[in-house]
Design an enzyme around this catalytic site. Sequence first.
Site, PDB file in Angstrom:
ATOM      1  N   SER A 142       0.833  -1.198   0.000  1.00  0.00           N
ATOM      2  CA  SER A 142       0.000   0.000   0.000  1.00  0.00           C
ATOM      3  C   SER A 142       0.865   1.245   0.000  1.00  0.00           C
ATOM      4  O   SER A 142       2.090   1.170   0.107  1.00  0.00           O
ATOM      5  CB  SER A 142      -0.912   0.002   1.232  1.00  0.00           C
ATOM      6  N   LYS A 143       0.206   2.377  -0.100  1.00  0.00           N
ATOM      7  CA  LYS A 143       0.883   3.681  -0.107  1.00  0.00           C
ATOM      8  C   LYS A 143       1.890   3.790   1.037  1.00  0.00           C
ATOM      9  O   LYS A 143       2.943   4.400   0.896  1.00  0.00           O
ATOM     10  CB  LYS A 143      -0.154   4.803   0.046  1.00  0.00           C
ATOM     11  N   ARG A 144       1.533   3.205   2.171  1.00  0.00           N
ATOM     12  CA  ARG A 144       2.398   3.336   3.344  1.00  0.00           C
ATOM     13  C   ARG A 144       3.749   2.640   3.186  1.00  0.00           C
ATOM     14  O   ARG A 144       4.667   2.855   3.945  1.00  0.00           O
ATOM     15  CB  ARG A 144       1.693   2.768   4.584  1.00  0.00           C
TER      16      ARG A 144
END
Length: 478
Positions: free
Chosen positions: A245-247
């Site tokens: 994910s973006k994280r």
Amino acid sequence: MTVRVRIAPSPTGNLHIGTARTAVFNWLYARRHGGRMLVRIEDTDRERSQPRYTRNILEGLSWLGLDWEEGPFYQTDRLDRYAEVIRELLDRGLAYRSYTSAAELDAMRAAQKAAGKAPRYDNCDRHLTPEQIAAYEAEGRQPVIRFKIEEPLTVSWNDRIRGDISWNSQDLGGDMVIAKADGQPLYNLAVVVDDIDMGITHVIRGEDHIGNTPKQILLYRALDREPPVFAHSPLILNPEGRKLSKRDGATSVAEFRQMGYLPEALKNYLALLSWSSPDGEEVFALEDAAEVFDFDRVTKSAARFDWDKLNWLNSQYLRQLSPAEQVERLTPFWAAAGLAIADVPEPQWLEEMAALISEGLTLLTEAAPLSRYLLQQELLYATDAIAQLRLPDVAPAIARVAEATAAIDPTTPALGDALKTMVGAVAKERGVKKGLVMKSLRAALTGSLRGPDLMASFNLLHRRGWAIERLQAVETLQ
Ligand code: GLU
């Protein structure tokens, strides 16, 4: 049979690393078999598709060097064709108009859930009478088009990565919507029509599409076509085993590019995610991998993203570049950091400089801070460098180096040797330890106590005409 594969991204986001990996597998398979790869932009979702994502996807594929033979084709250019197939399915009684509203569907699913059943469409509109249809129409309801899924039925295929897969048609959620009320065709319909029309022989895609495959096979059957070969590749997870994910720092190819990864390193890494070369080689050009690529060496389990491995690969590729290529790759990163390269002494100077700073580099983005002292005339000093230049004996020794440097012609063929001999001689003459002179020289020339090779830096700075002024500036720092 000529192998024909496709990469079919939806332009609802930037080119995702998972899609890029799918593209790598398609590219490898097409190359291996002398086949063709086409690009198809699946842009039927008008609300979520955007031209800037299409641009980003095509740019990303090109940047990675995943060239394709045909396309890009756009599904929005083919709406008439989907409408034609939908009409055919309706005419043949294989599809029907369904008037159940979204609210009614929600209620249906809630009731099924409450009864402990899996939520699904109950096919209630399959046998509407002309009167019922007229009543719905009079209410102003807009029908969706549903494709009939016969039950019970076992749909099976031999997946080239995952082996035999069987699906009970009762688990497909009931008759499936193939066109929205406004006529917009849905993914499963459009993809099958396209794969048929475009002569696709192998559908290689992410395993998130396994659940769509039985529905698509049923559509192939309805259209009297043989389904292609399917190969579903495992997902890419983050190092902790969760969905990327973006994280996790980066998920799109553009972000990896901005972070300073080389396309050849990134695609090598993507190939290694879930595939291994028969000879165990880890650093390879995709062209070479294409000679031995097959699905039998693709793992079934999800791949975990390994930043250390990607970084290691990137540094390997950086080191393999020729100095001219290093300059080419570094140029946008210098520009982004506001460092000008237009006024450097000569192309050769720039290449030597690129080779010098590339030695210890993992990412291209690290180059700008490392090369600032060579590209920006005004020198920034670290505090420990200033402290070094204020130690006893240092200023007079550096002043002497400045004088001796002025006597050395920067165009001397063996400039490096001349500078080295000179520094040794100054240390001796002034009775100062050579180590102290060298450390101070680094502080004076680069503003730091750490960095790329000192004598190579001295050489470059002298040729730029900046060495003497920096050495003289030590006096003013006292
Ligand atoms: N458009 C689909 C996606 O972006 C891919 C469809 C396919 O490969 O069949 O996930």
